[in-house]
Motif scaffolding. Structure first.
Motif, short mmCIF file in Angstrom:
data_model
loop_
_atom_site.label_atom_id
_atom_site.label_comp_id
_atom_site.label_asym_id
_atom_site.label_seq_id
_atom_site.Cartn_x
_atom_site.Cartn_y
_atom_site.Cartn_z
N LEU A 112 -7.39 -1.75 15.36
CA LEU A 112 -6.09 -2.18 15.85
C LEU A 112 -5.59 -1.26 16.96
N ALA A 113 -5.74 0.04 16.76
CA ALA A 113 -5.30 1.02 17.78
C ALA A 113 -6.08 0.83 19.08
N ILE A 114 -7.38 0.56 18.98
CA ILE A 114 -8.20 0.37 20.18
C ILE A 114 -7.74 -0.86 20.96
N VAL A 115 -7.49 -1.96 20.27
CA VAL A 115 -7.08 -3.20 20.95
C VAL A 115 -5.73 -3.01 21.64
N ILE A 116 -4.78 -2.40 20.95
CA ILE A 116 -3.45 -2.20 21.55
C ILE A 116 -3.51 -1.24 22.73
N ALA A 117 -4.20 -0.11 22.53
CA ALA A 117 -4.31 0.87 23.62
C ALA A 117 -5.06 0.29 24.80
N ASP A 118 -6.11 -0.48 24.52
CA ASP A 118 -6.92 -1.07 25.59
C ASP A 118 -6.09 -2.01 26.45
N CYS A 119 -5.23 -2.78 25.82
CA CYS A 119 -4.36 -3.70 26.57
C CYS A 119 -3.43 -2.92 27.50
N GLY A 120 -2.76 -1.91 26.96
CA GLY A 120 -1.83 -1.13 27.78
C GLY A 120 -2.51 -0.39 28.90
N ILE A 121 -3.66 0.24 28.61
CA ILE A 121 -4.39 1.00 29.64
C ILE A 121 -4.93 0.07 30.71
N THR A 122 -5.42 -1.10 30.30
CA THR A 122 -5.95 -2.06 31.27
C THR A 122 -4.85 -2.54 32.22
N LEU A 123 -3.68 -2.84 31.68
CA LEU A 123 -2.58 -3.29 32.55
C LEU A 123 -2.13 -2.19 33.50
N ALA A 124 -2.11 -0.94 33.01
CA ALA A 124 -1.76 0.19 33.89
C ALA A 124 -2.82 0.35 34.98
N HIS A 125 -4.07 0.16 34.60
CA HIS A 125 -5.17 0.24 35.57
C HIS A 125 -5.04 -0.86 36.62
N TYR A 126 -4.74 -2.06 36.16
CA TYR A 126 -4.55 -3.18 37.08
C TYR A 126 -3.41 -2.89 38.06
N ALA A 127 -2.30 -2.36 37.52
CA ALA A 127 -1.15 -2.03 38.38
C ALA A 127 -1.51 -0.96 39.39
N SER A 128 -2.43 -0.07 39.03
CA SER A 128 -2.83 1.01 39.93
C SER A 128 -3.57 0.51 41.16
N HIS A 129 -4.06 -0.71 41.11
CA HIS A 129 -4.71 -1.32 42.27
C HIS A 129 -3.76 -2.25 43.02
N ARG A 130 -2.52 -2.35 42.54
CA ARG A 130 -1.55 -3.24 43.16
C ARG A 130 -0.39 -2.49 43.81
N TRP A 131 -0.04 -1.34 43.27
CA TRP A 131 1.09 -0.57 43.78
C TRP A 131 0.57 0.68 44.50
#
Length: 303
Positions: A112-131
């Motif tokens: 559960l921790a991996i899935v939740i953390a993975d979602c948040g980190i992935t979205l932050a990573h995605y934002a890092s290529h947009r902003w």
């Protein structure tokens, strides 16, 4: 034999070390010291596998980056340790009682921790290529000219803080227990070794599930926006939802394909990389994207 090793390496490396960590933490009196030993063993296995079955032999040779990579790893892993030390206080401050499923088995809590953390980190990573301001910090990680397990830990400390916060804050609110957070920290370190590995591993159908090196290498290609793919840390699920999943079995990423194409002058030294995001940025023209790496563009909708 090599073919079998290439197919089994990813699942055995991930499952073996995560399984060993779960077994250790379930042992009465076990502490985080055993997880550090496991990570050291994983690092050694990663290096030996890269030398025994390299994907790109040139990536096993130093490019004047070994000391820098060691400094990045030392600083960033030390920050992780400080975060874990502060975790009980943060949980007490932010958590809502009773939300975390403490009655689940330890492996279920970690999943559960991996899935939740993975979602948040992935979205932050995605934002890092947009902003642009986030990209300046994230560019440190993309400046690498070769991929091998250890440089998965190469990140600007400020970007690591932002990315880790995106993954950890939901877990803090849920009240994640310290042992589960310690297991999660090890799981992320193991995943980074696999994601940036120079082992010639073969994933087969697993490439649609796990964001390991054969998939993640395309994220590091130097051809501008063509590299805005495969943002996931653990899983490719999020890229499927974001529309950023990309894989080409017929294109081998090699020496000269990686880095920031518009910044061939990006600094290599550790301190220079820490300061680079705060300096004026000067970009050159992007190199041409090889035909095999071009993605089809959907036509605009008719009015």
């Amino acid at each position: 034999m090599k073919q079998m090793f290439a197919c089994l390496y990813g699942p055995l490396f991930f499952g073996g070390f995560i399984g060993a960590a779960l077994y250790w933490m379930a042992t009465p009196g076990a502490g985080a010291g055993g997880l550090l030993v496991l990570f050291a063993v994983a690092l050694l296995v990663s290096f030996l596998a890269e030398w025994g079955l390299p994907y790109e032999p040139l990536w096993n040779r130093s490019q004047g980056d070994r000391l820098r990579d060691c400094l990045h790893a030392l600083v960033n892993e030390s920050l992780n340790a400080v975060g874990l030390l502060a975790l009980p206080g943060l949980v007490a401050l932010l958590a809502h009682d009773g939300l975390w499923p403490r009655d689940w088995p330890l492996w279920g809590q970690l999943a559960l921790a991996i899935v939740i953390a993975d979602c948040g980190i992935t979205l932050a990573h995605y934002a890092s290529h947009r902003w642009a301001w986030l990209w300046r910090l994230h560019a440190v990680h993309h400046s690498v000219q070769r991929m091998y397990g250890f440089n998965g830990l190469l990140k600007h400390p400020l970007h690591q803080l932002l990315e880790a916060s995106a993954g950890l804050l939901p877990l803090l609110v849920l009240g994640i227990p310290l042992p589960v957070a310690q297991l999660l920290a090890l799981a992320i370190a193991i995943e980074l070794l696999l994601q940036h590995s120079n082992v010639d591993m073969r994933l087969g159908p697993l490439r649609w599930v796990f964001a390991w090196a054969p998939v993640h290498r395309f994220h590091h290609m130097k051809y501008g926006r063509a590299g805005d793919v495969n943002f996931g840390l653990f899983f490719n699920l999020w890229d499927g939802l974001l529309g950023t999943a990309f894989y080409r079995h017929d294109y081998a990423m090699r020496q000269g394909d990686l880095g920031i194409g518009s910044r061939p002058d990006y600094p290599v030294a550790y301190l220079a990389q820490l300061l680079e995001p705060f300096r004026a940025q000067h970009y050159s023209a992007e190199p041409r994207v090889p035909e095999a790496l071009r993605r089809p563009v959907r036509p605009a909708a008719a009015d």
